[in-house]
Design a protein around this motif. Structure first.
Motif, PDB file in Angstrom:
ATOM      1  N   ALA A 162      50.955 100.233  73.541  1.00 33.80           N
ATOM      2  CA  ALA A 162      50.496 100.286  74.933  1.00 33.80           C
ATOM      3  C   ALA A 162      50.400 101.709  75.460  1.00 33.80           C
ATOM      4  O   ALA A 162      49.565 102.009  76.316  1.00 33.80           O
ATOM      5  CB  ALA A 162      51.429  99.452  75.819  1.00 33.80           C
ATOM      6  N   GLU A 163      51.266 102.602  74.971  1.00 36.37           N
ATOM      7  CA  GLU A 163      51.275 103.984  75.467  1.00 36.37           C
ATOM      8  C   GLU A 163      50.244 104.869  74.753  1.00 36.37           C
ATOM      9  O   GLU A 163      50.111 106.049  75.097  1.00 36.37           O
ATOM     10  CB  GLU A 163      52.673 104.577  75.308  1.00 36.37           C
ATOM     11  CG  GLU A 163      53.739 103.848  76.129  1.00 36.37           C
ATOM     12  CD  GLU A 163      55.110 104.461  75.966  1.00 36.37           C
ATOM     13  OE1 GLU A 163      55.228 105.461  75.215  1.00 36.37           O
ATOM     14  OE2 GLU A 163      56.067 103.957  76.583  1.00 36.37           O
ATOM     15  N   VAL A 164      49.537 104.300  73.784  1.00 38.94           N
ATOM     16  CA  VAL A 164      48.526 105.051  73.034  1.00 38.94           C
ATOM     17  C   VAL A 164      47.146 104.731  73.613  1.00 38.94           C
ATOM     18  O   VAL A 164      46.754 103.568  73.651  1.00 38.94           O
ATOM     19  CB  VAL A 164      48.557 104.673  71.539  1.00 38.94           C
ATOM     20  CG1 VAL A 164      47.501 105.457  70.776  1.00 38.94           C
ATOM     21  CG2 VAL A 164      49.942 104.914  70.956  1.00 38.94           C
ATOM     22  N   PRO A 165      46.394 105.734  74.078  1.00 38.84           N
ATOM     23  CA  PRO A 165      45.041 105.466  74.587  1.00 38.84           C
ATOM     24  C   PRO A 165      44.185 104.773  73.529  1.00 38.84           C
ATOM     25  O   PRO A 165      44.132 105.214  72.387  1.00 38.84           O
ATOM     26  CB  PRO A 165      44.498 106.871  74.905  1.00 38.84           C
ATOM     27  CG  PRO A 165      45.720 107.702  75.136  1.00 38.84           C
ATOM     28  CD  PRO A 165      46.763 107.157  74.202  1.00 38.84           C
ATOM     29  N   ASN A 166      43.565 103.651  73.911  1.00 35.28           N
ATOM     30  CA  ASN A 166      42.749 102.861  72.976  1.00 35.28           C
ATOM     31  C   ASN A 166      43.540 102.499  71.726  1.00 35.28           C
ATOM     32  O   ASN A 166      42.994 102.449  70.617  1.00 35.28           O
ATOM     33  CB  ASN A 166      41.481 103.622  72.576  1.00 35.28           C
ATOM     34  CG  ASN A 166      40.610 103.963  73.760  1.00 35.28           C
ATOM     35  OD1 ASN A 166      40.361 103.115  74.622  1.00 35.28           O
ATOM     36  ND2 ASN A 166      40.141 105.202  73.826  1.00 35.28           N
ATOM     37  N   GLY A 167      44.834 102.225  71.916  1.00 36.05           N
ATOM     38  CA  GLY A 167      45.739 102.004  70.787  1.00 36.05           C
ATOM     39  C   GLY A 167      45.309 100.890  69.859  1.00 36.05           C
ATOM     40  O   GLY A 167      45.294 101.066  68.637  1.00 36.05           O
ATOM     41  N   LEU A 168      44.945  99.733  70.409  1.00 31.36           N
ATOM     42  CA  LEU A 168      44.564  98.594  69.577  1.00 31.36           C
ATOM     43  C   LEU A 168      43.322  98.915  68.761  1.00 31.36           C
ATOM     44  O   LEU A 168      43.272  98.650  67.549  1.00 31.36           O
ATOM     45  CB  LEU A 168      44.321  97.359  70.451  1.00 31.36           C
ATOM     46  CG  LEU A 168      43.995  96.061  69.716  1.00 31.36           C
ATOM     47  CD1 LEU A 168      45.110  95.694  68.750  1.00 31.36           C
ATOM     48  CD2 LEU A 168      43.763  94.927  70.708  1.00 31.36           C
ATOM     49  N   PRO A 228      56.999 109.646  68.814  1.00 33.37           N
ATOM     50  CA  PRO A 228      56.075 108.907  69.687  1.00 33.37           C
ATOM     51  C   PRO A 228      54.927 108.296  68.890  1.00 33.37           C
ATOM     52  O   PRO A 228      54.353 108.940  68.002  1.00 33.37           O
ATOM     53  CB  PRO A 228      55.560 109.974  70.656  1.00 33.37           C
ATOM     54  CG  PRO A 228      56.547 111.093  70.582  1.00 33.37           C
ATOM     55  CD  PRO A 228      57.089 111.079  69.187  1.00 33.37           C
ATOM     56  N   ALA A 229      54.569 107.059  69.223  1.00 28.02           N
ATOM     57  CA  ALA A 229      53.513 106.347  68.502  1.00 28.02           C
ATOM     58  C   ALA A 229      52.182 107.084  68.574  1.00 28.02           C
ATOM     59  O   ALA A 229      51.433 107.130  67.589  1.00 28.02           O
ATOM     60  CB  ALA A 229      53.368 104.930  69.052  1.00 28.02           C
ATOM     61  N   GLU A 230      51.870 107.677  69.731  1.00 23.71           N
ATOM     62  CA  GLU A 230      50.591 108.365  69.870  1.00 23.71           C
ATOM     63  C   GLU A 230      50.517 109.563  68.924  1.00 23.71           C
ATOM     64  O   GLU A 230      49.487 109.795  68.269  1.00 23.71           O
ATOM     65  CB  GLU A 230      50.373 108.831  71.304  1.00 23.71           C
ATOM     66  CG  GLU A 230      49.031 109.521  71.508  1.00 23.71           C
ATOM     67  CD  GLU A 230      48.767 109.894  72.961  1.00 23.71           C
ATOM     68  OE1 GLU A 230      47.680 110.424  73.229  1.00 23.71           O
ATOM     69  OE2 GLU A 230      49.649 109.660  73.811  1.00 23.71           O
ATOM     70  N   ALA A 231      51.612 110.321  68.826  1.00 29.32           N
ATOM     71  CA  ALA A 231      51.635 111.483  67.940  1.00 29.32           C
ATOM     72  C   ALA A 231      51.561 111.054  66.479  1.00 29.32           C
ATOM     73  O   ALA A 231      50.867 111.679  65.671  1.00 29.32           O
ATOM     74  CB  ALA A 231      52.900 112.309  68.180  1.00 29.32           C
ATOM     75  N   VAL A 232      52.261 109.990  66.136  1.00 34.76           N
ATOM     76  CA  VAL A 232      52.260 109.493  64.760  1.00 34.76           C
ATOM     77  C   VAL A 232      50.869 108.996  64.368  1.00 34.76           C
ATOM     78  O   VAL A 232      50.357 109.302  63.288  1.00 34.76           O
ATOM     79  CB  VAL A 232      53.297 108.376  64.587  1.00 34.76           C
ATOM     80  CG1 VAL A 232      53.147 107.700  63.223  1.00 34.76           C
ATOM     81  CG2 VAL A 232      54.713 108.933  64.741  1.00 34.76           C
TER      82      VAL A 232
END
Length: 244
Positions: A114-120, A157-161
């Motif tokens: 959810a915290e990642v832009p356009n994550g899905l 962080p998921a976004e960085a990973v």
């Protein structure tokens, strides 16, 4: 939606950065999967969003999706539609060997990133997950999923990973393309000029066999060595780790 803002790449620079060809970029324009560049004078300039879109197109092509399907998929992603509906994947399409632990609900997957832009959309485009139906996704690549799960499990962080995984995949794609280019130049072209005897074919087969596996093995070892070297250059971090 891909924006023309922050334009910085010419078509040659975009193709080079994406690890593809100018011809492919032009085809993407013609087929409607890549928005036009921002034109200044007589030159078109592309933004980082264009670069990300080209990477996504390449990954979807690698997964066997045709350009017509990619056009529909990308339009749906821009609208925020569900990927299962777009791809028309039903529950009966799931392989019988799929492990229950590999499945996750669309809601849980979206919440996880959810915290990642356009994550899905990004985890699907990266080849980590794929839709089973409108409500369920499954792990598409356990190696990639393990990379994300293990690093986020220790607090990164998921976004960085995910961003690092996308860059790593682009680097690996360049290695693969260079290896295939090497095979074309130094193995396939000489074979075509040869008498194509059984011995020539055996030599070509052996060259391809070795070139398919060796670059990955060497790259894995080199990455580990170079990470250790970089950690060793960080004096403060090294001193802290040595105390543990």
């Amino acid at each position: 939606m891909v924006s023309a803002a922050r334009a910085k790449y010419t078509i040659d620079e975009l193709a080079r950065a994406a690890g593809t060809t100018v011809r492919s970029v032009r085809v993407y324009h013609e087929r409607g999967v890549l928005p036009p560049p921002q034109v200044k004078g007589r030159t078109g300039y592309y933004s980082p969003e264009h670069l990300q879109r080209v990477h996504t197109i390449s990954r979807l092509l690698d997964r066997g999706i045709k350009l017509n399907g990619i056009k529909e998929l990308l339009a749906a992603l821009d609208r925020g539609d569900d990927l299962g509906d777009v791809l028309g994947v039903g529950e009966t399409d799931a392989p019988a060997t799929a492990a229950p632990s590999d499945s996750i609900s669309a809601t849980d997957l979206q919440e996880r990133f959810a915290e990642v832009p356009n994550g899905l959309a990004r985890v699907v485009a990266a080849g980590i997950y794929e839709p089973v139906d409108a409500m369920t996704y499954r792990v598409a690549d356990r190696l990639l999923a393990g990379f994300v799960d293990q690093l986020t499990a220790v607090g990164l962080p998921a976004e960085a990973v995910l961003g690092e995984l996308e860059r790593m995949r682009a680097d690996c794609d360049r290695i693969a393309r260079r290896t295939v280019d090497l095979l074309h130049r130094e193995a396939w072209d000489p074979y075509r000029r040869s008498e194509r005897t059984p011995a020539d074919l055996v030599e070509l087969s052996e060259q391809v066999r070795v070139a398919r596996t060796l670059p990955g093995q060497v790259a894995a070892g080199l990455v580990t060595q170079l990470i250790d070297r970089e950690l060793g250059h960080d004096v403060e971090l090294s001193e802290l780790l040595n105390k543990m």
